[in-house]
Design an enzyme around this catalytic site. Sequence first.
Site, PDB file in Angstrom:
ATOM      1  N   ASP A   1     -22.191   0.371 -10.376  1.00 28.63           N
ATOM      2  CA  ASP A   1     -21.439  -0.417  -9.403  1.00 28.63           C
ATOM      3  C   ASP A   1     -20.277  -1.115 -10.097  1.00 28.63           C
ATOM      4  OD1 ASP A   1     -20.776  -2.875  -7.714  1.00 28.63           O
ATOM      5  OD2 ASP A   1     -22.174  -1.816  -6.410  1.00 28.63           O
TER       6      ASP A   1
ATOM      7  N   LYS B   1      -1.589   3.788  -4.435  1.00 23.07           N
ATOM      8  CA  LYS B   1      -1.108   3.059  -3.272  1.00 23.07           C
ATOM      9  C   LYS B   1      -2.226   2.988  -2.226  1.00 23.07           C
ATOM     10  CE  LYS B   1       0.966   6.436  -0.117  1.00 23.07           C
ATOM     11  NZ  LYS B   1       0.423   5.980   1.155  1.00 23.07           N
TER      12      LYS B   1
ATOM     13  N   HIS C   1       3.119   8.799  -5.512  1.00 23.75           N
ATOM     14  CA  HIS C   1       3.142  10.193  -5.965  1.00 23.75           C
ATOM     15  C   HIS C   1       4.430  10.911  -5.600  1.00 23.75           C
ATOM     16  CE1 HIS C   1       1.570  10.951  -1.847  1.00 23.75           C
ATOM     17  NE2 HIS C   1       2.221  12.088  -1.963  1.00 23.75           N
TER      18      HIS C   1
ATOM     19  N   LYS D   1       7.176  14.082  -7.643  1.00 19.85           N
ATOM     20  CA  LYS D   1       7.598  15.363  -7.086  1.00 19.85           C
ATOM     21  C   LYS D   1       8.884  15.822  -7.754  1.00 19.85           C
ATOM     22  CE  LYS D   1       5.550  14.914  -2.457  1.00 19.85           C
ATOM     23  NZ  LYS D   1       4.884  16.208  -2.358  1.00 19.85           N
TER      24      LYS D   1
ATOM     25  N   GLU E   1       5.491  15.666  10.029  1.00 22.67           N
ATOM     26  CA  GLU E   1       4.201  16.342   9.851  1.00 22.67           C
ATOM     27  C   GLU E   1       3.784  16.926  11.192  1.00 22.67           C
ATOM     28  OE1 GLU E   1       2.250  13.778   6.199  1.00 22.67           O
ATOM     29  OE2 GLU E   1       2.054  13.004   8.239  1.00 22.67           O
TER      30      GLU E   1
ATOM     31  N   ASP F   1       2.408   3.492   5.834  1.00 24.07           N
ATOM     32  CA  ASP F   1       1.889   4.690   5.179  1.00 24.07           C
ATOM     33  C   ASP F   1       2.957   5.425   4.376  1.00 24.07           C
ATOM     34  OD1 ASP F   1      -0.191   6.534   4.585  1.00 24.07           O
ATOM     35  OD2 ASP F   1       0.532   7.880   6.151  1.00 24.07           O
TER      36      ASP F   1
ATOM     37  N   HIS G   1       7.204   5.711   0.071  1.00 28.53           N
ATOM     38  CA  HIS G   1       7.858   6.983  -0.199  1.00 28.53           C
ATOM     39  C   HIS G   1       9.329   7.005   0.224  1.00 28.53           C
ATOM     40  CE1 HIS G   1       3.871   8.150  -1.038  1.00 28.53           C
ATOM     41  NE2 HIS G   1       3.540   8.655   0.126  1.00 28.53           N
TER      42      HIS G   1
ATOM     43  N   LYS H   1       3.666  11.754  12.939  1.00 30.02           N
ATOM     44  CA  LYS H   1       2.604  12.748  13.064  1.00 30.02           C
ATOM     45  C   LYS H   1       2.807  13.561  14.341  1.00 30.02           C
ATOM     46  CE  LYS H   1      -0.100  11.167   9.624  1.00 30.02           C
ATOM     47  NZ  LYS H   1      -0.485  11.964   8.446  1.00 30.02           N
TER      48      LYS H   1
END
Length: 455
Positions: free
Chosen positions: A80, A133, A163, A167, A201, A220, A225, A311
């Site tokens: 833990d 993140k 991330h 790229k 997306e 998000d 980003h 989305k």
Amino acid sequence: MGEAGALVLFGITGDLARKMLLPALYHLTAESRLDLPIIGVAKTDMDLDGLRDFARQACGGPDDAAFEKLAGNLRLVSGDYRDPATFAELREQTEGKGFLVHYLAVPPVLFSVVAEGLAGAGLNHEARLVVEKPFGEDLGSARELNAELLKYFDEDHLRRVDHFLGKEPVEDLMVFRFANMLLEPIWNRAHIRSIQITMAEDFDVRDRGGFYDANGTIRDVVQNHLLQLLAILAMDPPPSTDARAQLDEKWRVLRAVQAIQPTDVVRGQYAGYLDTPGVRSGSTTETYVALRAYIDNWRWAGVPWCIRSGKALPTTDLEIVAELLRPPVTMFGSDGAPDSPNLIRFRLQPDAGVTFDLLAKEPGKMHARPVPVSVDFTKVLGPMEAAYERILADAISGDPRRFARFDLVEESWRIVQPVLDLPEQPLPYTKGSWGPEPAEDIAPGGWHEISTTFD
């Protein structure tokens, strides 16, 4: 900054490790770029053999020397994160391994818990802490989290993962901007009418309703980003190739971005989102956003930076479109209509490349029509390295340029703070559409159509 002698991976049995980190570690090993102890930490019933089987499946079931080397480097500490005994065992496992990199692939609520546990065992000395993140939920919580982590690791030994910065196509933007004199002289308010950034997306939130409903599109992807992309596109040339110089220029341009106002935002929510398991009844979380941002500096004053993401849109793409100003006199328009504008398109995913929309004479007529001139980077330059391979390699080496420094994180939260958690219900839109109709007005003259191919 300290080359790592061992990598400690918290959450090694989790989804991020399975989908991204373990495959990246395998590829780095196969390329002879990684050969060091990897101590996984997790609350799990697995033993070491079980972890190695888990890693093999995560990496696609390879049976080669590279995986055997990776498997031989794996260690496991089960326990833990709130139990000091877990960190005492970790201290034994890392004894004599030299400089340590602690990578936290765990929920953000555990960041400070793990950092405190590491410090309690003396594992915060000669060590670096890497956290995924999201870093905070708003400006206030980001500052609180940073202050908590700084109790145990100073800024030079903290790395915040975004991330997107790993790229390769994102890094290509820096090269295109600062290595080509064709582009940089016109990259300013005197020649550019607007910049459009689209991250689309074609899938919905799927089985992540609970997570997504607590965050929404702005938290998000916009705060991290897409504002990082804006910084790379808008920054001035750094005075050197030093990592700090690049980060300083990103901070300067983000510092000049006005805080986004609700009048410059259109939020949407796709039909059926409220029926998703985990989504609150009557939720006002956005699954789509289109917004305008303005930069108060000499290069960009008055130029709208238009960002949209969502989305359940028609396609999955990430593209940047710079629209240049039209000539002052229309000479070759069709039937009195003005000439089409020149466009510069940077396509980042699913395939990377650049397209210049130029004008050429239409055969048999004294009219001009757009002609795309494109380069597909993968066809010309070969396959690109995966983002997490670069992130992990830099975490191990200590190079900070592909991580988010806290002053950049702070400015990003400041920019979006006025439009977080707006009380109004987002506008509905149909799955497979480009979002609510009023979003079209966010971009001057409307959004440019996304390119789908380089052919």
